[in-house]
Design a protein around this motif. Sequence first.
Motif, PDB file in Angstrom:
ATOM      1  N   THR A   1       2.923   8.675  -6.828  1.00 39.29           N
ATOM      2  CA  THR A   1       3.103  10.365  -6.749  1.00 39.29           C
ATOM      3  C   THR A   1       4.851  10.577  -7.231  1.00 39.29           C
ATOM      4  OG1 THR A   1       1.952   9.953  -4.455  1.00 39.29           O
ATOM      5  CG2 THR A   1       2.987  11.920  -4.803  1.00 39.29           C
ATOM      6  N   LEU A   2       5.519   9.786  -6.878  1.00 43.09           N
ATOM      7  CA  LEU A   2       7.032  10.153  -7.078  1.00 43.09           C
ATOM      8  C   LEU A   2       7.820   9.336  -8.305  1.00 43.09           C
ATOM      9  CD1 LEU A   2       8.197  10.219  -3.456  1.00 43.09           C
ATOM     10  CD2 LEU A   2       7.453  12.256  -4.936  1.00 43.09           C
ATOM     11  N   GLY A   3       7.005   8.388  -8.647  1.00 45.97           N
ATOM     12  CA  GLY A   3       7.552   7.475  -9.985  1.00 45.97           C
ATOM     13  C   GLY A   3       8.381   6.341  -9.296  1.00 45.97           C
ATOM     14  N   PHE A   4       8.252   5.283 -10.160  1.00 42.19           N
ATOM     15  CA  PHE A   4       8.998   3.982  -9.902  1.00 42.19           C
ATOM     16  C   PHE A   4      10.529   4.337 -10.049  1.00 42.19           C
ATOM     17  CE2 PHE A   4       5.121   2.290 -12.110  1.00 42.19           C
ATOM     18  CZ  PHE A   4       4.663   1.347 -10.849  1.00 42.19           C
ATOM     19  N   LYS A   5      11.028   5.238 -10.461  1.00 44.09           N
ATOM     20  CA  LYS A   5      12.544   5.383 -10.705  1.00 44.09           C
ATOM     21  C   LYS A   5      12.945   6.045  -9.264  1.00 44.09           C
ATOM     22  CE  LYS A   5      16.276   5.561 -13.073  1.00 44.09           C
ATOM     23  NZ  LYS A   5      17.466   5.993 -11.842  1.00 44.09           N
ATOM     24  N   SER A   6      12.219   6.979  -8.883  1.00 42.25           N
ATOM     25  CA  SER A   6      12.675   7.890  -8.045  1.00 42.25           C
ATOM     26  C   SER A   6      12.686   7.295  -6.675  1.00 42.25           C
ATOM     27  CB  SER A   6      11.650   9.191  -8.021  1.00 42.25           C
ATOM     28  OG  SER A   6      11.660   9.773  -9.310  1.00 42.25           O
ATOM     29  N   VAL A   7      11.645   6.445  -6.272  1.00 41.00           N
ATOM     30  CA  VAL A   7      11.441   5.958  -4.792  1.00 41.00           C
ATOM     31  C   VAL A   7      12.590   4.862  -4.767  1.00 41.00           C
ATOM     32  CG1 VAL A   7       9.814   4.986  -3.358  1.00 41.00           C
ATOM     33  CG2 VAL A   7       9.287   6.649  -4.972  1.00 41.00           C
ATOM     34  N   THR A   8      13.383   4.973  -3.569  1.00 44.09           N
ATOM     35  CA  THR A   8      14.174   3.905  -3.325  1.00 44.09           C
ATOM     36  C   THR A   8      13.373   3.001  -2.148  1.00 44.09           C
ATOM     37  OG1 THR A   8      15.175   5.102  -1.476  1.00 44.09           O
ATOM     38  CG2 THR A   8      16.172   5.580  -3.812  1.00 44.09           C
ATOM     39  N   MET A   9      14.136   1.970  -1.992  1.00 44.68           N
ATOM     40  CA  MET A   9      13.729   0.855  -0.682  1.00 44.68           C
ATOM     41  C   MET A   9      13.856   1.636   0.608  1.00 44.68           C
ATOM     42  SD  MET A   9      12.632  -1.706  -2.018  1.00 44.68           S
ATOM     43  CE  MET A   9      12.830  -3.630  -2.102  1.00 44.68           C
ATOM     44  N   ASP A  10      14.964   2.627   0.661  1.00 41.94           N
ATOM     45  CA  ASP A  10      15.142   3.491   1.782  1.00 41.94           C
ATOM     46  C   ASP A  10      14.192   4.395   1.975  1.00 41.94           C
ATOM     47  OD1 ASP A  10      17.775   2.862   2.772  1.00 41.94           O
ATOM     48  OD2 ASP A  10      18.592   3.408   1.188  1.00 41.94           O
ATOM     49  N   ASP A  11      13.660   5.024   1.084  1.00 47.50           N
ATOM     50  CA  ASP A  11      12.473   5.820   1.165  1.00 47.50           C
ATOM     51  C   ASP A  11      11.163   5.214   1.687  1.00 47.50           C
ATOM     52  OD1 ASP A  11      13.736   7.996  -0.119  1.00 47.50           O
ATOM     53  OD2 ASP A  11      13.238   7.446  -1.913  1.00 47.50           O
ATOM     54  N   ILE A  12      10.842   4.224   1.259  1.00 44.45           N
ATOM     55  CA  ILE A  12       9.662   3.291   1.459  1.00 44.45           C
ATOM     56  C   ILE A  12       9.954   3.041   3.072  1.00 44.45           C
ATOM     57  CG2 ILE A  12       8.179   1.180   1.299  1.00 44.45           C
ATOM     58  CD1 ILE A  12       9.222   1.372  -1.667  1.00 44.45           C
ATOM     59  N   ALA A  13      11.056   2.538   3.653  1.00 46.93           N
ATOM     60  CA  ALA A  13      11.232   2.070   4.914  1.00 46.93           C
ATOM     61  C   ALA A  13      11.165   3.267   5.754  1.00 46.93           C
ATOM     62  CB  ALA A  13      12.796   1.552   4.975  1.00 46.93           C
ATOM     63  N   ASN A  14      11.816   4.395   5.238  1.00 46.63           N
ATOM     64  CA  ASN A  14      11.722   5.697   6.182  1.00 46.63           C
ATOM     65  C   ASN A  14      10.185   5.986   6.397  1.00 46.63           C
ATOM     66  OD1 ASN A  14      14.572   5.960   6.348  1.00 46.63           O
ATOM     67  ND2 ASN A  14      14.922   7.122   4.752  1.00 46.63           N
ATOM     68  N   GLU A  15       9.540   5.992   5.366  1.00 48.89           N
ATOM     69  CA  GLU A  15       7.990   6.609   5.316  1.00 48.89           C
ATOM     70  C   GLU A  15       7.240   5.705   6.134  1.00 48.89           C
ATOM     71  OE1 GLU A  15       5.479   8.572   3.668  1.00 48.89           O
ATOM     72  OE2 GLU A  15       7.168   9.915   3.408  1.00 48.89           O
ATOM     73  N   MET A  16       7.537   4.326   6.390  1.00 51.20           N
ATOM     74  CA  MET A  16       6.961   3.413   7.074  1.00 51.20           C
ATOM     75  C   MET A  16       7.271   3.199   8.404  1.00 51.20           C
ATOM     76  SD  MET A  16       6.313   0.312   4.501  1.00 51.20           S
ATOM     77  CE  MET A  16       4.735  -0.361   5.597  1.00 51.20           C
ATOM     78  N   GLY A  17       8.522   3.921   8.815  1.00 52.03           N
ATOM     79  CA  GLY A  17       9.234   3.729   9.998  1.00 52.03           C
ATOM     80  C   GLY A  17       9.408   2.280  10.260  1.00 52.03           C
ATOM     81  N   ILE A  18      10.186   1.550   9.368  1.00 49.75           N
ATOM     82  CA  ILE A  18      10.559   0.215   9.480  1.00 49.75           C
ATOM     83  C   ILE A  18      11.989   0.109   8.901  1.00 49.75           C
ATOM     84  CG2 ILE A  18       8.197  -0.968   9.489  1.00 49.75           C
ATOM     85  CD1 ILE A  18       8.711  -1.708   6.343  1.00 49.75           C
ATOM     86  N   SER A  19      12.556  -0.788   9.284  1.00 53.55           N
ATOM     87  CA  SER A  19      14.330  -1.024   8.721  1.00 53.55           C
ATOM     88  C   SER A  19      13.787  -1.637   7.153  1.00 53.55           C
ATOM     89  CB  SER A  19      14.716  -1.990   9.484  1.00 53.55           C
ATOM     90  OG  SER A  19      14.310  -3.173   9.361  1.00 53.55           O
ATOM     91  N   LYS A  20      15.085  -1.203   6.450  1.00 54.76           N
ATOM     92  CA  LYS A  20      14.945  -1.742   5.047  1.00 54.76           C
ATOM     93  C   LYS A  20      15.035  -3.359   5.094  1.00 54.76           C
ATOM     94  CE  LYS A  20      18.467  -0.462   2.311  1.00 54.76           C
ATOM     95  NZ  LYS A  20      19.232   0.233   1.612  1.00 54.76           N
TER      96      LYS A  20
ATOM     97  N   HIS B   1       0.834  -1.035  -0.025  1.00 55.29           N
ATOM     98  CA  HIS B   1      -0.077  -0.010   0.070  1.00 55.29           C
ATOM     99  C   HIS B   1       0.914   1.166   0.037  1.00 55.29           C
ATOM    100  CE1 HIS B   1      -3.899  -2.268   1.399  1.00 55.29           C
ATOM    101  NE2 HIS B   1      -3.720  -2.061   0.361  1.00 55.29           N
ATOM    102  N   LYS B   2       1.987   1.353   0.871  1.00 54.29           N
ATOM    103  CA  LYS B   2       2.823   2.418   0.838  1.00 54.29           C
ATOM    104  C   LYS B   2       3.368   2.808  -0.348  1.00 54.29           C
ATOM    105  CE  LYS B   2       3.187   5.191   3.628  1.00 54.29           C
ATOM    106  NZ  LYS B   2       2.431   6.639   3.632  1.00 54.29           N
ATOM    107  N   SER B   3       4.243   1.515  -0.900  1.00 52.53           N
ATOM    108  CA  SER B   3       4.847   1.757  -2.143  1.00 52.53           C
ATOM    109  C   SER B   3       4.111   2.248  -3.266  1.00 52.53           C
ATOM    110  CB  SER B   3       5.355   0.269  -2.360  1.00 52.53           C
ATOM    111  OG  SER B   3       6.299  -0.219  -1.112  1.00 52.53           O
ATOM    112  N   THR B   4       2.849   1.727  -3.184  1.00 51.52           N
ATOM    113  CA  THR B   4       1.877   2.283  -4.310  1.00 51.52           C
ATOM    114  C   THR B   4       1.725   3.587  -4.427  1.00 51.52           C
ATOM    115  OG1 THR B   4       0.672  -0.117  -4.456  1.00 51.52           O
ATOM    116  CG2 THR B   4      -0.522   1.826  -5.278  1.00 51.52           C
ATOM    117  N   GLU B   5       1.548   4.076  -3.083  1.00 45.09           N
ATOM    118  CA  GLU B   5       1.290   5.725  -2.987  1.00 45.09           C
ATOM    119  C   GLU B   5       2.387   6.492  -3.293  1.00 45.09           C
ATOM    120  OE1 GLU B   5       1.051   8.117   1.036  1.00 45.09           O
ATOM    121  OE2 GLU B   5      -0.378   6.437   1.089  1.00 45.09           O
ATOM    122  N   LEU B   6       3.582   5.853  -3.011  1.00 42.33           N
ATOM    123  CA  LEU B   6       4.914   6.527  -3.229  1.00 42.33           C
ATOM    124  C   LEU B   6       5.254   6.511  -4.968  1.00 42.33           C
ATOM    125  CD1 LEU B   6       7.138   5.682  -0.027  1.00 42.33           C
ATOM    126  CD2 LEU B   6       6.169   7.864  -0.687  1.00 42.33           C
ATOM    127  N   PHE B   7       4.898   5.224  -5.512  1.00 40.99           N
ATOM    128  CA  PHE B   7       5.205   5.102  -6.805  1.00 40.99           C
ATOM    129  C   PHE B   7       4.382   6.099  -7.705  1.00 40.99           C
ATOM    130  CE2 PHE B   7       7.021   0.525  -5.752  1.00 40.99           C
ATOM    131  CZ  PHE B   7       8.365   1.032  -5.784  1.00 40.99           C
TER     132      PHE B   7
END
Length: 201
Positions: free
Chosen positions: A15-34, A7-13
């Motif tokens: 909004t920001l694009g598949f290329k721009s979003v990193t695994m770190d971005d997703i982890a940070n947004e969710m407050g979890i570790s990579k 769900h969070k990855s869908t939202e970020l992809f």
Amino acid sequence: MRQKIIHKSTELFLTLGFKSVTMDDIANEMGISKKTIYVHFSNKTKLVETVTFYLFETICDGIDDICEASKNPIEELYDIKMFVMHHLKNEKSSPQYQLRKYYPQIYSVLKIKQFEKMHESVQESLQDGIDTGLFRDSIDVDFISRMYFNGMTGIKDGAIFPKEKFPMEYLMESYLEYHLRAIVTDKGFKILNQFITKNQS
């Protein structure tokens, strides 16, 4: 956790694009570790693939619901257009273009799935229109449904229809009217005209 990551990855992809979003971005947004993400997805490509087909299934389910509830095939197409526009409203990054450029294999599979789904759905809708006297009975259902898919995917090509000149809503609205005007009977045109008038007001 897997669903939350999707769900969070869908939202970020979107909004920001598949290329721009990193695994770190997703982890940070969710407050979890990579590492937690890697437990569920071995790499970013796997995550992109899962998100792509999750989105595809979500939109297919919504379209199926609309087809079951609609009064006639003209209303059905307008309702589907509104539903798809609602889903695309958060797109700021042309995700289909990015998918095609950076993940061509996923894009190729998606396009085949999209065609199979739309071809079947539009064929049923066209036949329904013929049976109820809204569409001309002389139309070639198989040909028209393929043309409709080709047009709907074609208007998303930014090289031919630049975003700054042709907003997506305008393109979908205009293409839908163009498609329906070519196949409606006089009876069908009366219903179509109501939608055209409503959208212009």
